[in-house]
Scaffold this motif. Sequence first.
Motif, PDB file in Angstrom:
ATOM      1  N   SER A  31      35.528  38.865  33.499  1.00  0.00           N
ATOM      2  CA  SER A  31      35.302  39.640  32.274  1.00  0.00           C
ATOM      3  C   SER A  31      35.799  41.069  32.397  1.00  0.00           C
ATOM      4  O   SER A  31      36.218  41.675  31.399  1.00  0.00           O
ATOM      5  CB  SER A  31      33.815  39.637  31.922  1.00  0.00           C
ATOM      6  N   ILE A  32      35.730  41.638  33.603  1.00  0.00           N
ATOM      7  CA  ILE A  32      36.154  43.038  33.781  1.00  0.00           C
ATOM      8  C   ILE A  32      37.468  43.142  34.564  1.00  0.00           C
ATOM      9  O   ILE A  32      37.857  44.232  34.993  1.00  0.00           O
ATOM     10  CB  ILE A  32      35.057  43.868  34.471  1.00  0.00           C
ATOM     11  N   CYS A  33      38.138  41.998  34.759  1.00  0.00           N
ATOM     12  CA  CYS A  33      39.492  41.955  35.328  1.00  0.00           C
ATOM     13  C   CYS A  33      39.570  42.483  36.765  1.00  0.00           C
ATOM     14  O   CYS A  33      40.394  43.354  37.085  1.00  0.00           O
ATOM     15  CB  CYS A  33      40.484  42.712  34.433  1.00  0.00           C
ATOM     16  N   VAL A  34      38.695  41.993  37.632  1.00  0.00           N
ATOM     17  CA  VAL A  34      38.789  42.281  39.070  1.00  0.00           C
ATOM     18  C   VAL A  34      38.592  40.961  39.810  1.00  0.00           C
ATOM     19  O   VAL A  34      38.204  39.952  39.219  1.00  0.00           O
ATOM     20  CB  VAL A  34      37.726  43.299  39.543  1.00  0.00           C
ATOM     21  N   THR A  35      38.864  40.968  41.099  1.00  0.00           N
ATOM     22  CA  THR A  35      38.650  39.753  41.878  1.00  0.00           C
ATOM     23  C   THR A  35      37.177  39.609  42.233  1.00  0.00           C
ATOM     24  O   THR A  35      36.456  40.599  42.350  1.00  0.00           O
ATOM     25  CB  THR A  35      39.477  39.774  43.169  1.00  0.00           C
ATOM     26  N   ARG A  36      36.745  38.366  42.422  1.00  0.00           N
ATOM     27  CA  ARG A  36      35.351  38.144  42.798  1.00  0.00           C
ATOM     28  C   ARG A  36      35.056  38.735  44.163  1.00  0.00           C
ATOM     29  O   ARG A  36      33.962  39.251  44.415  1.00  0.00           O
ATOM     30  CB  ARG A  36      35.050  36.640  42.799  1.00  0.00           C
TER      31      ARG A  36
END
Length: 269
Positions: A31-36
């Motif tokens: 949702s916030i465009c980063v990797t887990r």
Amino acid sequence: MENKVPKIFFASNLKFLREREKISQTLLAESICVTRTKLALIEIGKTKAMEPDFMLSVANYFKISMDTLLTVDMSRLGELKIRELQSGNDIYIKGGNLRVLAISIDKTNTENVEYVPIKGRAGYTSGGYSDPIYIAELPKYHMPNLPQQGTYRTFPIIGDSMLPFPEKMDVTGKYMEDWSHIKPETLAIVVMHGQDIVFKSICILEGGLLQCRSLNALYEVYTVPIEEVLEIWSFYSYHTTLIPEAQTDLDTVLNSLTEIKGLIAKRSL
């Protein structure tokens, strides 16, 4: 004197808010465009390298101001307070997220008392309340002896739900910016999003609800989600052209009984 380094709560607040809303790391990361992986490392404090864009994305996702995410341990706040923060009643909010009150002023730079007519209610609750142009076009007048501190606005009220107040009157209220200081049974004008403008006795309940009670016992108490409330104006005065009705014999007897009970209570002290 040694300067104390302020504690930063961003990482712990991020994990707390995610778990509070039962969101997986994978879903939030997408949702916030980063990797887990990056999200997991930040949550456990393994990395402090957080770009401003990332922190802003988190603030926007959870509807919490950046200042609050950084400086407040949100795990110590109650559920009601967290909902207040997310609905806009955040004392730490800066800039564009701040609840903005549109006002108008006269030639002496003094705030006007605007009048929101019955026919203007729909426009007011659907966006006019925060539109300076809409507010500037409202009828306005001067009230003598009005306190210099505060902003005041007048709303017409119709109906018998607040008896013994008259069924038709104009109520002037003082704008309440900090809802956390609302005392139980506060008389106030409540403006709700896209709905109505009501005059009630109010208090804030646990769970992010605003309780509205009529003084007329024939009307039931009801609650509305705090996020549906746009403005609250605490009661200042009311104006009416109606002449008060004369007291009936029953009213006189009841008043006398009340006075007698008061005297008995004082003597028993």
